[in-house]
Write an enzyme that holds these catalytic residues in place. Structure first.
Site, PDB file in Angstrom:
ATOM      1  N   ILE A  20      22.251  29.069  67.918  1.00 47.13           N
ATOM      2  CA  ILE A  20      22.054  28.659  69.171  1.00 47.13           C
ATOM      3  C   ILE A  20      23.373  27.868  69.586  1.00 47.13           C
ATOM      4  CG2 ILE A  20      19.636  28.471  68.879  1.00 47.13           C
ATOM      5  CD1 ILE A  20      20.055  25.420  69.223  1.00 47.13           C
ATOM      6  N   ASN A  21      23.579  27.812  70.876  1.00 53.10           N
ATOM      7  CA  ASN A  21      24.745  27.038  71.536  1.00 53.10           C
ATOM      8  C   ASN A  21      24.365  26.341  72.568  1.00 53.10           C
ATOM      9  OD1 ASN A  21      25.781  29.992  71.671  1.00 53.10           O
ATOM     10  ND2 ASN A  21      27.139  28.737  73.259  1.00 53.10           N
ATOM     11  N   ASP A  22      25.029  26.401  73.526  1.00 53.01           N
ATOM     12  CA  ASP A  22      24.744  25.446  74.845  1.00 53.01           C
ATOM     13  C   ASP A  22      23.466  25.386  75.472  1.00 53.01           C
ATOM     14  OD1 ASP A  22      27.395  26.502  74.430  1.00 53.01           O
ATOM     15  OD2 ASP A  22      27.884  26.936  76.566  1.00 53.01           O
ATOM     16  N   TRP A  46      27.315  33.441  66.119  1.00 49.73           N
ATOM     17  CA  TRP A  46      27.481  33.605  67.808  1.00 49.73           C
ATOM     18  C   TRP A  46      27.503  35.150  67.994  1.00 49.73           C
ATOM     19  CZ3 TRP A  46      30.542  35.942  71.287  1.00 49.73           C
ATOM     20  CH2 TRP A  46      30.383  35.412  72.786  1.00 49.73           C
ATOM     21  N   TRP A  81      25.661  34.334  79.618  1.00 51.07           N
ATOM     22  CA  TRP A  81      26.456  33.183  79.167  1.00 51.07           C
ATOM     23  C   TRP A  81      25.886  32.055  80.325  1.00 51.07           C
ATOM     24  CZ3 TRP A  81      32.409  34.164  77.433  1.00 51.07           C
ATOM     25  CH2 TRP A  81      32.342  34.954  76.545  1.00 51.07           C
ATOM     26  N   SER A  82      26.480  30.726  79.773  1.00 51.51           N
ATOM     27  CA  SER A  82      25.989  29.476  80.498  1.00 51.51           C
ATOM     28  C   SER A  82      25.772  29.187  81.866  1.00 51.51           C
ATOM     29  CB  SER A  82      26.786  28.267  79.741  1.00 51.51           C
ATOM     30  OG  SER A  82      26.408  28.313  78.346  1.00 51.51           O
ATOM     31  N   ARG A 145      33.729  30.647  84.203  1.00 51.04           N
ATOM     32  CA  ARG A 145      32.400  30.695  83.709  1.00 51.04           C
ATOM     33  C   ARG A 145      31.769  29.177  83.966  1.00 51.04           C
ATOM     34  NH1 ARG A 145      35.670  31.574  79.097  1.00 51.04           N
ATOM     35  NH2 ARG A 145      35.651  29.767  77.576  1.00 51.04           N
ATOM     36  N   ASP A 146      30.569  29.326  83.629  1.00 55.02           N
ATOM     37  CA  ASP A 146      29.589  27.984  83.445  1.00 55.02           C
ATOM     38  C   ASP A 146      29.350  27.454  84.721  1.00 55.02           C
ATOM     39  OD1 ASP A 146      29.764  28.933  80.808  1.00 55.02           O
ATOM     40  OD2 ASP A 146      31.328  27.301  80.341  1.00 55.02           O
ATOM     41  N   GLU A 200      35.195  24.378  80.073  1.00 56.61           N
ATOM     42  CA  GLU A 200      33.965  25.028  79.905  1.00 56.61           C
ATOM     43  C   GLU A 200      32.836  24.005  80.474  1.00 56.61           C
ATOM     44  OE1 GLU A 200      34.304  27.937  76.210  1.00 56.61           O
ATOM     45  OE2 GLU A 200      33.909  25.934  75.662  1.00 56.61           O
TER      46      GLU A 200
END
Ligand code: FRU
Length: 535
Positions: A20-22, A46, A81-82, A145-146, A200
């Protein structure tokens, strides 16, 4: 596959297995907290990234659902993604996230719940008009991104920012929209800083200068300051600034009090990244979530079968001096407190220590208040010590001092061959005393091949006036999450003891300074295990 449980955290957020990440799109909706997060369904490294989904009524007990957003369309075929959630008028949540398209470009997509009457919002629909924001007109398609939670302006337009960079200049590119679907890039980024590289997971939100309540992202008016946070890909640390938001010109003006060039304020001076806040309308508070990565090897992660945890959610407030934020674990965590051991008014002599026994010290919540009767023996502060982490490296837990090092030895083996030290040191500066907080995990494990960085941050307190300093540490098998001076300085470390495991872990108070210190009160609770995603 086999999952090794020795280092699994028990009350920190984890899925049953895998990488897991963000944290993504955290939100409170109709009485339920939603946490999405970056997840690899196929392994402990990842890759193959989807938005996994868990729900909760207290952010401590979690129920795992099926992934909410996963590659299924050209605009996200190479990854989801995030991103962030925004609750639109009419109580309709929307998620904006970064999709990786067939050309591996980073594009921004929108998704809506399929069925608003499903209390868990299990299914999400991605309209075919995605992507709604593409990297055009000179935007670097691999640095875009994000998207943040959006906020609404007096002109009826929504605003959001997206992390990016131009050459070495990190930036938060701003977009506006009337209908939340058609977005137009603003002429100027909300903010940028040269030399910081890719930003990020930006986050932008108001905080109240008075009182203890959080502020919804679209609120505006007197008595508010703003926080802008970016996670720096270059250093893998996050920084935030406090400042003012000039809404009419959509400009963020950071205070002179905080630098965003890599020497500034951080939520957490340890292993903590890609954080995100949300406004909890249920309890009228702003809550911070963040990812704490492993610091063992990739091979260790593969053999453990999992990697990454989320920190305990923290309430975020502005310090009354308006120079920094204060963070504190959500009070729901206290429902897990079980067996208590406590100590009152106990002097810890120079070079002395005190074992706190009677609880399982590998799974504990420890609060301690230190009283400093005299600061006379404080070492002189050297003006060249500008980096608190370097100072902690220079003066680890075993280096004797004047006032301090004093603090806790967490996850210690009986003979302290292994220990993770959490401590303070007080120095005498020109005009005032300087307080330093450190995490020293250099002796956290006898195992070779681990990354054991020392971390540190200044503690913004008037130690001379107060004469005390408090510390809280959340100890959970492979993580120590510490809050100095009521949450003014926070540090998280990941550690992997070989001896101080499970019931063999010990907890001590120590004082390696010349000056005696007093524990005015210490409380240590063994923590129960919540429902954690089915395990
Ligand atoms: C931060 C980050 C984000 C990106 C996501 C991919 O950790 O790199 O910038 O959206 O993770 O998993």
């Amino acid at each position: 596959e086999v999952v090794d449980n020795k280092y699994r955290t028990q009350f920190h957020f984890q899925p049953p297995r895998n990488w897991i990440n963000d944290p993504n799109g955290p939100m409170y909706y109709n009485g339920i907290y939603h946490l999405f997060y970056q997840y690899n369904p196929y392994g402990a490294v990842w890759g193959n990234i989807v938005w996994a989904h868990s729900v909760s009524t207290d952010m401590i007990n979690w129920k795992a659902l099926e992934p909410a957003i996963y590659p299924s369309k050209p605009f996200d075929v190479n990854g989801c993604w995030s991103g962030s959630a925004t609750i639109l008028p009419g109580n309709k949540p929307a998620i904006l996230y970064t999709g990786i398209d067939p050309q591996n470009r980073q594009v921004q997509n929108i998704a809506f719940p399929k069925n608003l009457s499903d209390p868990y919002l299990r299914e999400w629909v991605k309209p075919d008009y995605n992507p709604i924001i593409a990297p055009v007109n000179g935007i670097n398609a691999s640095a875009f991104r994000d998207p943040t939670t959006a906020w609404h302006g007096p002109d009826g337009h929504w605003r959001l920012v997206i992390g990016s960079k131009r050459k070495h200049r990190g930036m938060a590119i701003m977009y506006r929209s009337r209908d939340f679907i058609h977005w137009i890039r603003a002429k100027h980024p909300l903010h940028s800083a040269n030399g910081t590289g890719m930003w990020e997971c930006p986050d932008f939100y108001p905080v109240a200068t008075q009182g203890k309540l959080g502020v919804d992202t679209s609120e505006y008016g007197a008595g508010l300051k703003y926080v802008l946070k970016a996670s720096l890909d270059l250093t893998r640390y996050e920084y935030y600034t406090l400042g003012y938001y000039l809404r009419d010109v959509d400009k963020y003006v950071p205070d002179g009090t905080s630098a965003d060039d890599g020497s500034g304020l951080r939520y957490d001076y340890g292993n903590f990244y890609a954080s995100k806040t949300f406004y909890d309308a249920g309890k009228k508070r702003r809550v911070l979530l963040g990812w704490s990565n492993e610091s063992d090897s990739r091979q260790d992660d593969v053999s453990k079968g999992w990697a990454g945890i989320q920190i305990i959610p923290r309430v975020v407030l502005l310090d009354s001096n308006e120079r920094q934020l204060i963070q504190w674990p959500i009070k729901e965590l206290e429902t897990l407190r079980g067996k208590l051991v406590s100590v009152q008014k106990k002097k810890i002599k120079s070079g002395g220590s005190l074992e706190i026994s009677g609880i399982m010290a590998s799974q504990a919540d420890v609060e301690v208040a230190f009283e400093l009767s005299s600061l006379e023996k404080a070492e002189l502060f050297d003006a060249s010590w500008t980096d608190p982490q370097k100072l902690c490296e220079l003066k680890g837990a075993d280096v004797k001092g004047g006032v301090g090092p004093f603090g806790l030895l967490a996850l210690a083996s009986a003979n302290r061959q292994e220990q993770t030290a959490v401590f303070f040191r007080i120095f005498k500066g020109l005009n005032s005393f300087v307080a330093l907080m450190c995490h020293d995990p250099s002796k956290s494990s006898l195992r070779p091949g681990l990354y054991k960085p020392i971390y540190g941050g200044w503690v913004d307190v008037d130690i001379q006036k107060n004469g005390k300093l408090s510390l809280r540490s959340l100890i959970d098998h492979s993580v120590v999450e510490s809050f100095g001076a009521e949450g003014r300085t926070c540090i998280t470390s990941r550690v992997y003891p070989s001896l101080a495991v499970g019931n063999a872990a010990h907890l001590f108070v120590f004082n390696n300074g010349e000056e005696d210190v007093k524990v005015s009160e210490l409380k240590a609770w063994e923590m129960r295990k919540p429902l954690m995603n089915g395990i």
